[in-house]
Design a protein around this motif. Structure first.
Motif, PDB file in Angstrom:
ATOM      1  N   UNK A  22      37.366  60.336  49.982  1.00 13.30           N
ATOM      2  CA  UNK A  22      37.637  61.474  48.874  1.00 13.30           C
ATOM      3  C   UNK A  22      39.154  61.578  48.431  1.00 13.30           C
ATOM      4  N   UNK A  23      40.212  61.366  49.382  1.00 19.98           N
ATOM      5  CA  UNK A  23      41.438  61.626  48.838  1.00 19.98           C
ATOM      6  C   UNK A  23      41.765  60.261  48.184  1.00 19.98           C
ATOM      7  N   UNK A  24      41.405  59.063  48.667  1.00 18.93           N
ATOM      8  CA  UNK A  24      41.714  57.932  47.872  1.00 18.93           C
ATOM      9  C   UNK A  24      40.909  58.032  46.551  1.00 18.93           C
ATOM     10  N   UNK A  25      39.913  58.332  46.406  1.00 20.06           N
ATOM     11  CA  UNK A  25      39.528  58.405  44.955  1.00 20.06           C
ATOM     12  C   UNK A  25      40.277  59.300  43.894  1.00 20.06           C
ATOM     13  N   UNK A  85      56.589  45.479  47.192  1.00 23.22           N
ATOM     14  CA  UNK A  85      55.542  46.366  47.221  1.00 23.22           C
ATOM     15  C   UNK A  85      54.685  46.008  46.071  1.00 23.22           C
ATOM     16  N   UNK A  86      53.269  45.659  46.434  1.00 23.33           N
ATOM     17  CA  UNK A  86      52.400  45.070  45.252  1.00 23.33           C
ATOM     18  C   UNK A  86      52.047  46.545  44.423  1.00 23.33           C
ATOM     19  N   UNK A  87      52.228  46.374  43.344  1.00 21.54           N
ATOM     20  CA  UNK A  87      51.231  47.290  42.409  1.00 21.54           C
ATOM     21  C   UNK A  87      49.821  47.190  42.741  1.00 21.54           C
ATOM     22  N   UNK A  88      48.960  48.340  42.771  1.00 17.68           N
ATOM     23  CA  UNK A  88      47.642  48.201  42.985  1.00 17.68           C
ATOM     24  C   UNK A  88      46.951  48.666  41.722  1.00 17.68           C
ATOM     25  N   UNK A 106      52.672  53.437  47.428  1.00 17.54           N
ATOM     26  CA  UNK A 106      52.518  54.857  46.666  1.00 17.54           C
ATOM     27  C   UNK A 106      51.136  55.434  46.951  1.00 17.54           C
ATOM     28  N   UNK A 107      50.180  54.826  46.813  1.00 19.62           N
ATOM     29  CA  UNK A 107      48.911  55.278  47.144  1.00 19.62           C
ATOM     30  C   UNK A 107      48.774  55.607  48.130  1.00 19.62           C
ATOM     31  N   UNK A 134      45.721  59.902  39.240  1.00 19.93           N
ATOM     32  CA  UNK A 134      46.970  59.297  39.163  1.00 19.93           C
ATOM     33  C   UNK A 134      48.182  60.311  39.663  1.00 19.93           C
ATOM     34  N   UNK A 135      49.372  59.861  39.065  1.00 19.23           N
ATOM     35  CA  UNK A 135      50.579  60.491  39.873  1.00 19.23           C
ATOM     36  C   UNK A 135      51.461  61.343  38.769  1.00 19.23           C
TER      37      UNK A 135
END
Length: 415
Positions: A195-198, A243-246, A216-217, A204-205
């Motif tokens: 739930x938090x991940x979705x 640090x890879x963009x996701x 960051x995610x 977004x941020x």
């Protein structure tokens, strides 16, 4: 890096077990919604835009071998500029100081026989051609996975002392620590962690960053889970130097491109879009429609000569696009302070379309400029956004009135 991994070069494997046959293993109904909504989120071009054919969903599987095979096949399908993501939700079981992910027929006393051993999942992910790899585990005892992967803080310290750093980037985000139970609140659509991940992926941020890194995610997910009163998730990285963009920052997505002028970039190979300047006439949940502003179709039909006494009319017909070229679209700019014609469809402000069949004198007198297009460009839901987010079409700040009625030279059809 300021862009997500190439969706076409990436692969995603979503594994979830909501149903269990063993009497001592409870069902987790929310896992099904986890899979459905995570699939939709990763498919969304405003978030990442992975093609549907690059996402493998394994739901309530029984055979561990077939799951390992599916992970290996997906890993091998990636490319250097892609990212490989594996997600699991369901029951996790401790086994020999490691972790087993439950499949439908898992026996909690002998979980390795009908479950997925994490070391074998790790081996399968290492077959990925993509150098960026992310594993997300939403299950009990998830922190037992990947003990070889350092937590983020230790990774930074260790890598700082190395002379050489591997280009491979492996990230592990787990719902709970090695001896803790993950939560699936009763009557909630999702498990607590997913739930938090979705929420992070789809909202977004507040930052101005166009993309969100996996770190960051992870940090945002961790804060959200802890704030909800659940056990703290863990994040680890095998290579913290990069640090890879996701995903893209969903909060910054262009929600409505109606009235926007787009330009094709050098990456375009489609002859219908190559070199095109496009005005978006409509953009909503059903898709998008636009016309090319800079292609010549031929002489203006003589049947339209009657309009010349009332509006500024070009001598040439515009090639609006390959769809419905047996019909015409008229783009008009209305005069200021005039009442809008009954069948005028606004694009932005005084700019819109009006059926050519509307021959009423009063309608014509209200028009300051008119351009006629044969055919148009059409996109299914999400397709136009995909072209924009993949860099095929660029959003410009060009005034749509100036672009639509500029007297610039034509480029020939198909050029």
């Amino acid at each position: 890096m300021n862009e997500v991994a190439n969706p076409g070069s990436s692969a995603v494997v979503l594994i979830g077990t909501a149903e269990y046959d063993h009497a001592d293993v409870e069902r987790v109904p929310s896992v099904s919604a986890n899979l459905d909504d995570l699939y939709d989120a990763l498919l969304d071009p405003g978030i990442w835009g992975v093609p549907a054919e690059n996402i493998t969903v394994l739901r309530d599987e029984r055979d561990p071998a077939s799951v390992y095979d599916a992970i290996r096949a997906a890993a091998r399908s990636t490319r250097d500029d892609g990212l490989f993501l594996v997600y699991y939700a369901g029951h996790g079981f401790p086994y020999d100081d490691d972790l087993v992910l439950g499949l439908r027929e898992v026996d909690p006393q002998f979980p390795d026989e009908k479950g997925l051993r994490y070391p074998k999942i790790r081996q399968a992910t290492q077959l990925a051609i993509a150098l960026r790899r992310v594993v997300i585990l939403d299950c009990c005892f998830a922190g037992r996975a990947g003990r070889e992967v350092l937590d983020a803080g230790d990774a930074v310290k260790q890598i700082a002392g190395r002379a050489e750093i591997s280009a491979e980037e492996t990230y592990l985000l787990v719902a709970v620590g090695p001896n803790e139970l993950a939560k699936a609140p009763l009557n909630d659509r999702h498990t607590a962690f997913t739930s938090a991940l979705l929420h992070v992926l789809t909202t977004g941020s507040e930052t101005a960053d166009p993309v969100l890194s996996i770190r960051t995610v992870a940090e945002k997910v961790i804060r959200r889970v802890v704030a909800a009163g659940h056990r703290r998730p863990e994040f680890r990285a095998a290579n913290a130097a990069v640090d890879a963009p996701l995903v893209r920052n969903a909060r910054l997505r262009p929600h409505d491109l109606t009235g926007v002028v787009l330009e094709a970039t050098a990456d375009v190979t489609d002859p219908e879009l190559r070199g095109a300047v496009i005005l978006v006439l409509r953009h909503n949940d059903s898709g998008a429609l636009g016309v090319r502003l800079n292609r010549d179709f031929g002489p203006l039909p003589a049947a339209l000569d009657g309009w010349r006494d009332h509006v500024s009319l070009p001598d040439r017909l515009f090639d609006g696009g390959p769809v419905a070229q047996d019909g015409f679209i008229s783009l008009v700019r209305l005069r200021e302070h005039e009442e809008r014609p009954i069948r005028f469809t606004e694009v932005t402000g005084l700019l819109g379309s009006l059926p050519l069949s509307d021959a009423q004198q009063s309608a014509r007198d209200r028009i300051a400029d008119l351009r006629i297009f044969r055919g148009y460009l059409g996109w299914r839901p999400g397709a136009l956004e995909r072209l924009v987010t993949h860099g095929r079409l660029r959003i410009t700040d060009t005034n749509p009135f100036h672009a639509a009625f500029a007297r610039a030279p034509f480029t020939r059809t198909g050029s």
